[in-house]
Design a protein around this motif. Structure first.
Motif, PDB file in Angstrom:
ATOM      1  N   ILE A 120      23.163   6.723  58.982  1.00 46.38           N
ATOM      2  CA  ILE A 120      24.262   7.676  59.047  1.00 46.38           C
ATOM      3  C   ILE A 120      24.322   8.439  60.365  1.00 46.38           C
ATOM      4  CG2 ILE A 120      22.921   9.551  58.005  1.00 46.38           C
ATOM      5  CD1 ILE A 120      25.500  10.418  56.565  1.00 46.38           C
ATOM      6  N   GLU A 139      24.834   9.673  64.039  1.00 47.43           N
ATOM      7  CA  GLU A 139      25.471   9.316  65.300  1.00 47.43           C
ATOM      8  C   GLU A 139      24.442   9.441  66.419  1.00 47.43           C
ATOM      9  OE1 GLU A 139      29.906  11.025  64.129  1.00 47.43           O
ATOM     10  OE2 GLU A 139      28.736  12.010  65.695  1.00 47.43           O
ATOM     11  N   ARG A 195      28.565   5.302  66.882  1.00 48.32           N
ATOM     12  CA  ARG A 195      29.058   5.952  65.675  1.00 48.32           C
ATOM     13  C   ARG A 195      28.084   5.698  64.525  1.00 48.32           C
ATOM     14  NH1 ARG A 195      34.495   3.261  63.512  1.00 48.32           N
ATOM     15  NH2 ARG A 195      34.013   4.704  61.830  1.00 48.32           N
ATOM     16  N   SER A 196      28.301   6.377  63.409  1.00 48.77           N
ATOM     17  CA  SER A 196      27.456   6.179  62.234  1.00 48.77           C
ATOM     18  C   SER A 196      27.450   4.715  61.806  1.00 48.77           C
ATOM     19  CB  SER A 196      27.982   7.025  61.069  1.00 48.77           C
ATOM     20  OG  SER A 196      27.887   8.399  61.342  1.00 48.77           O
ATOM     21  N   LYS A 233      20.785  12.904  67.829  1.00 48.55           N
ATOM     22  CA  LYS A 233      21.210  12.478  66.495  1.00 48.55           C
ATOM     23  C   LYS A 233      21.441  13.711  65.624  1.00 48.55           C
ATOM     24  CE  LYS A 233      16.414  11.419  65.096  1.00 48.55           C
ATOM     25  NZ  LYS A 233      15.560  10.350  64.503  1.00 48.55           N
TER      26      LYS A 233
END
Length: 272
Positions: free
Chosen positions: A209, A211, A241-242, A262
């Protein structure tokens, strides 16, 4: 002594080839160091003798949690009002020159490798100290408040004063310099330094999850991003991106090191 790659701008000659490694996809972007030229710098409100390269910004449908700059300040320059958003927390990491950083009336001098965490709504000022330009990374995020959880306090340290931790099962070939305790849920972002010895790998495609912003401080590697293998070297920036699958192989003759952002320790936000 650690080495950090620092862009100095300039402009390519008319004799240089147009082709480069820059790419922007639905899952990741790569900004090679050759993209950080004079023509793409920005100025910021209330900053003097300063220019910035904006590497990342919140972007709907891509990476939405953070912005990241490389800031270049000429001697004597800086700001008495550096942050205009009261919600923003920040991390500063010095890669060239020296910084005079004042937080809440207390002055700190940060040399190369210097690291500072600045909570939201802080009273802080920054100046280039000495006769050489100051260059540093500035990572910003809107702090996510949680009732019953205190906002962490500001702190200043240096990479050289933080003992890296080895990833289990790697014999020290993959280590991470963590500037905050990863179990401390007051922090909703981590900015670490990851180091791979030559030949070390991330042996699986991390898919998660968080980034990421990854700025290569030193060395080179082949990075797996989504379905692609991409060559990166010092001075390149990767923006993920995630859930973008990611792995790497440190293929250079020397160490491969990057500054890693992150987002952490919060529930995913619901869209309303």
């Amino acid at each position: 002594m650690n080495h950090y790659y620092v862009p100095h701008g300039g402009h390519p000659a008319q004799t240089e080839l147009l082709t480069d490694r820059a790419m922007f996809t639905e899952a990741y972007a790569v900004l090679p160091r050759g993209t950080m030229r004079d023509i793409v710098t920005n100025n910021l409100p209330f900053w003097e003798q300063t220019r910035v390269w904006v590497l990342a910004r919140p972007l709907t449908g891509f990476a939405e949690t953070f912005s990241q700059y490389i800031v270049e300040v000429q001697p004597g320059g800086g700001s008495d009002r550096p942050e205009t958003d009261p919600k923003a927390e920040g991390v500063l990491f010095v890669v060239e020159g020296a910084m005079s950083l004042t937080i809440g009336g207390t002055e700190h001098r940060l040399e190369v490798g210097g690291y500072a965490f600045i909570p939201p709504r802080s009273d802080w000022q920054v100046r280039a100290a000495g006769t050489d330009p100051l260059r540093f990374h500035w990572i910003r995020k809107a702090y996510e408040y949680v009732e019953g959880i205190e906002v962490p306090e500001a702190f200043v340290t240096n990479e050289h004063d933080v003992e890296p931790g080895a990833m289990a099962g790697t014999d020290g070939k993959w280590v991470t310099t963590r500037f905050v305790d990863p179990t401390d849920v007051r922090y909703d972002m981590h900015v670490n330094i990851v180091t791979f010895e030559p030949g070390a790998v991330i042996p699986f495609a991390e898919t998660h999850i968080m980034e990421h912003g990854l700025y290569v401080l030193e060395g080179k590697a082949v990075y797996r991003l989504n379905q692609d293998w991409v060559e990166v070297q010092e001075g390149d920036f990767m923006w993920l991106r995630s859930f973008c699958p990611q792995a790497c192989y440190a293929g250079g003759p020397g160490r491969f090191r990057y500054l890693l952002y992150k987002d952490m320790n919060r529930h995913p936000r619901f869209l309303v």
